[in-house]
Design a protein around this motif. Structure first.
Motif, PDB file in Angstrom:
ATOM      1  N   SER A  45      32.360 -12.303  -7.735  1.00 49.37           N
ATOM      2  CA  SER A  45      31.748 -12.996  -6.599  1.00 49.37           C
ATOM      3  C   SER A  45      31.170 -11.987  -5.607  1.00 49.37           C
ATOM      4  N   MET A  46      30.137 -12.414  -4.924  1.00 49.80           N
ATOM      5  CA  MET A  46      29.491 -11.562  -3.935  1.00 49.80           C
ATOM      6  C   MET A  46      30.456 -11.195  -2.792  1.00 49.80           C
ATOM      7  N   PRO A  47      31.237 -12.156  -2.247  1.00 44.41           N
ATOM      8  CA  PRO A  47      32.193 -11.771  -1.192  1.00 44.41           C
ATOM      9  C   PRO A  47      33.231 -10.755  -1.684  1.00 44.41           C
ATOM     10  N   TYR A  48      33.654 -10.886  -2.948  1.00 46.89           N
ATOM     11  CA  TYR A  48      34.652  -9.948  -3.477  1.00 46.89           C
ATOM     12  C   TYR A  48      34.047  -8.549  -3.607  1.00 46.89           C
ATOM     13  N   LEU A  49      32.810  -8.454  -4.089  1.00 47.81           N
ATOM     14  CA  LEU A  49      32.148  -7.152  -4.185  1.00 47.81           C
ATOM     15  C   LEU A  49      31.990  -6.540  -2.797  1.00 47.81           C
ATOM     16  N   SER A  50      31.642  -7.348  -1.826  1.00 50.91           N
ATOM     17  CA  SER A  50      31.513  -6.862  -0.456  1.00 50.91           C
ATOM     18  C   SER A  50      32.843  -6.293   0.044  1.00 50.91           C
ATOM     19  N   GLU A  51      33.934  -6.996  -0.243  1.00 55.04           N
ATOM     20  CA  GLU A  51      35.254  -6.516   0.182  1.00 55.04           C
ATOM     21  C   GLU A  51      35.640  -5.230  -0.554  1.00 55.04           C
ATOM     22  N   LEU A  52      35.239  -5.109  -1.819  1.00 51.82           N
ATOM     23  CA  LEU A  52      35.495  -3.864  -2.555  1.00 51.82           C
ATOM     24  C   LEU A  52      34.754  -2.705  -1.894  1.00 51.82           C
ATOM     25  N   GLU A  53      33.487  -2.923  -1.587  1.00 49.65           N
ATOM     26  CA  GLU A  53      32.681  -1.863  -0.979  1.00 49.65           C
ATOM     27  C   GLU A  53      33.214  -1.447   0.381  1.00 49.65           C
ATOM     28  N   ARG A  54      33.797  -2.376   1.122  1.00 50.09           N
ATOM     29  CA  ARG A  54      34.332  -2.064   2.448  1.00 50.09           C
ATOM     30  C   ARG A  54      35.767  -1.548   2.388  1.00 50.09           C
ATOM     31  N   GLY A  55      36.332  -1.433   1.185  1.00 44.03           N
ATOM     32  CA  GLY A  55      37.691  -0.925   1.043  1.00 44.03           C
ATOM     33  C   GLY A  55      38.759  -1.910   1.448  1.00 44.03           C
ATOM     34  N   ARG A  56      38.436  -3.193   1.433  1.00 40.47           N
ATOM     35  CA  ARG A  56      39.396  -4.221   1.840  1.00 40.47           C
ATOM     36  C   ARG A  56      40.264  -4.708   0.690  1.00 40.47           C
ATOM     37  N   LYS A  57      39.811  -4.479  -0.543  1.00 41.62           N
ATOM     38  CA  LYS A  57      40.531  -4.955  -1.735  1.00 41.62           C
ATOM     39  C   LYS A  57      40.780  -3.810  -2.694  1.00 41.62           C
ATOM     40  N   GLU A  58      41.930  -3.847  -3.359  1.00 40.87           N
ATOM     41  CA  GLU A  58      42.253  -2.945  -4.468  1.00 40.87           C
ATOM     42  C   GLU A  58      41.797  -3.645  -5.733  1.00 40.87           C
ATOM     43  N   ALA A  59      40.842  -3.084  -6.425  1.00 35.21           N
ATOM     44  CA  ALA A  59      40.309  -3.721  -7.624  1.00 35.21           C
ATOM     45  C   ALA A  59      41.063  -3.247  -8.857  1.00 35.21           C
ATOM     46  N   SER A  60      41.136  -4.118  -9.841  1.00 35.05           N
ATOM     47  CA  SER A  60      41.709  -3.734 -11.127  1.00 35.05           C
ATOM     48  C   SER A  60      40.708  -2.836 -11.856  1.00 35.05           C
ATOM     49  N   SER A  61      41.181  -2.161 -12.884  1.00 37.78           N
ATOM     50  CA  SER A  61      40.287  -1.296 -13.647  1.00 37.78           C
ATOM     51  C   SER A  61      39.189  -2.113 -14.324  1.00 37.78           C
ATOM     52  N   VAL A  96      37.715  -4.840 -13.127  1.00 40.14           N
ATOM     53  CA  VAL A  96      36.709  -5.176 -12.114  1.00 40.14           C
ATOM     54  C   VAL A  96      35.898  -3.943 -11.753  1.00 40.14           C
ATOM     55  N   LEU A  97      36.568  -2.788 -11.617  1.00 40.61           N
ATOM     56  CA  LEU A  97      35.838  -1.556 -11.315  1.00 40.61           C
ATOM     57  C   LEU A  97      34.865  -1.206 -12.441  1.00 40.61           C
ATOM     58  N   ALA A  98      35.315  -1.386 -13.682  1.00 38.00           N
ATOM     59  CA  ALA A  98      34.438  -1.103 -14.825  1.00 38.00           C
ATOM     60  C   ALA A  98      33.240  -2.045 -14.814  1.00 38.00           C
ATOM     61  N   ALA A  99      33.462  -3.318 -14.517  1.00 37.71           N
ATOM     62  CA  ALA A  99      32.359  -4.282 -14.475  1.00 37.71           C
ATOM     63  C   ALA A  99      31.357  -3.917 -13.380  1.00 37.71           C
ATOM     64  N   ALA A 100      31.857  -3.550 -12.203  1.00 35.35           N
ATOM     65  CA  ALA A 100      30.968  -3.172 -11.100  1.00 35.35           C
ATOM     66  C   ALA A 100      30.210  -1.888 -11.449  1.00 35.35           C
ATOM     67  N   ALA A 101      30.903  -0.929 -12.039  1.00 28.70           N
ATOM     68  CA  ALA A 101      30.253   0.329 -12.431  1.00 28.70           C
ATOM     69  C   ALA A 101      29.165   0.062 -13.471  1.00 28.70           C
ATOM     70  N   HIS A 102      29.477  -0.742 -14.478  1.00 29.89           N
ATOM     71  CA  HIS A 102      28.493  -1.046 -15.532  1.00 29.89           C
ATOM     72  C   HIS A 102      27.294  -1.781 -14.962  1.00 29.89           C
ATOM     73  N   ALA A 103      27.524  -2.663 -13.987  1.00 33.53           N
ATOM     74  CA  ALA A 103      26.416  -3.379 -13.355  1.00 33.53           C
ATOM     75  C   ALA A 103      25.479  -2.408 -12.637  1.00 33.53           C
ATOM     76  N   LEU A 104      26.009  -1.250 -12.239  1.00 36.22           N
ATOM     77  CA  LEU A 104      25.200  -0.233 -11.565  1.00 36.22           C
ATOM     78  C   LEU A 104      24.684   0.827 -12.539  1.00 36.22           C
ATOM     79  N   GLY A 105      24.948   0.622 -13.833  1.00 36.94           N
ATOM     80  CA  GLY A 105      24.492   1.583 -14.827  1.00 36.94           C
ATOM     81  C   GLY A 105      25.391   2.799 -14.968  1.00 36.94           C
ATOM     82  N   LEU A 106      26.605   2.690 -14.498  1.00 43.53           N
ATOM     83  CA  LEU A 106      27.574   3.776 -14.580  1.00 43.53           C
ATOM     84  C   LEU A 106      28.711   3.379 -15.515  1.00 43.53           C
ATOM     85  N   GLY A 107      29.396   4.363 -16.045  1.00 39.67           N
ATOM     86  CA  GLY A 107      30.637   4.103 -16.745  1.00 39.67           C
ATOM     87  C   GLY A 107      31.783   4.178 -15.753  1.00 39.67           C
TER      88      GLY A 107
END
Length: 144
Positions: free
Chosen positions: A73-89, A91-102
């Motif tokens: 979700s967009m609010p969850y990604l926003s909270e990840l970027e602001r350091g408000r949430k601890e993401a699971s590996s 979720v981090l992998a999904a966000a990284a892949h969406a940005l073209g990163l591993g």
């Protein structure tokens, strides 16, 4: 039964308090030394969130675009970027892949940000400012 009164909460410090050095002669009081402010360690979630946001902004992409690509979700990604949430590996992998990163790329960039040393600089006035990076950009500190 416990010896603690029910209204009292036990406080367990996360880090031991520093023990002041004993003076050589107990009859002579130790000189007053100003306490150094403790260097605050950055939280991993803040560093990873900062890396995610920097990469997204460098690619000129919106939160919605990256969140949709990562299937979070967009609010969850926003909270990840602001350091408000601890993401699971995952979720981090999904966000990284969406940005073209591993995931390893994301974690390596976060690691580099954590270990980035301050570089001493010289000025014309005899002061030695120190340059460091923070999530707010370049910071210069003057040391006398």
């Amino acid at each position: 039964m416990s010896s603690h009164a029910p209204e009292e909460a036990r406080v367990i410090p996360l880090r031991p308090r520093p023990v002041p050095a004993e003076p050589a002669d107990p009859a002579v009081p130790a000189p007053a030394v100003p306490a150094e402010p403790a260097r605050k360690e950055p939280l991993w979630r803040d560093v990873v969130g900062d890396v995610l946001r920097r990469e997204r902004l460098a690619q000129e992409r919106t939160l919605k675009d990256v969140a949709d690509a990562a299937r979070i979700s967009m609010p969850y990604l926003s909270e990840l970027e602001r350091g408000r949430k601890e993401a699971s590996s995952e979720v981090l992998a999904a966000a990284a892949h969406a940005l073209g990163l591993g995931l390893a790329d994301l974690l390596a960039r976060a690691h580099r940000q954590l270990v980035r040393p301050a570089r001493p600089l010289r000025s014309r006035h005899g002061h030695r400012p120190t340059q460091a990076q923070s999530r707010f950009g370049e910071v210069r500190l003057l040391a006398a």
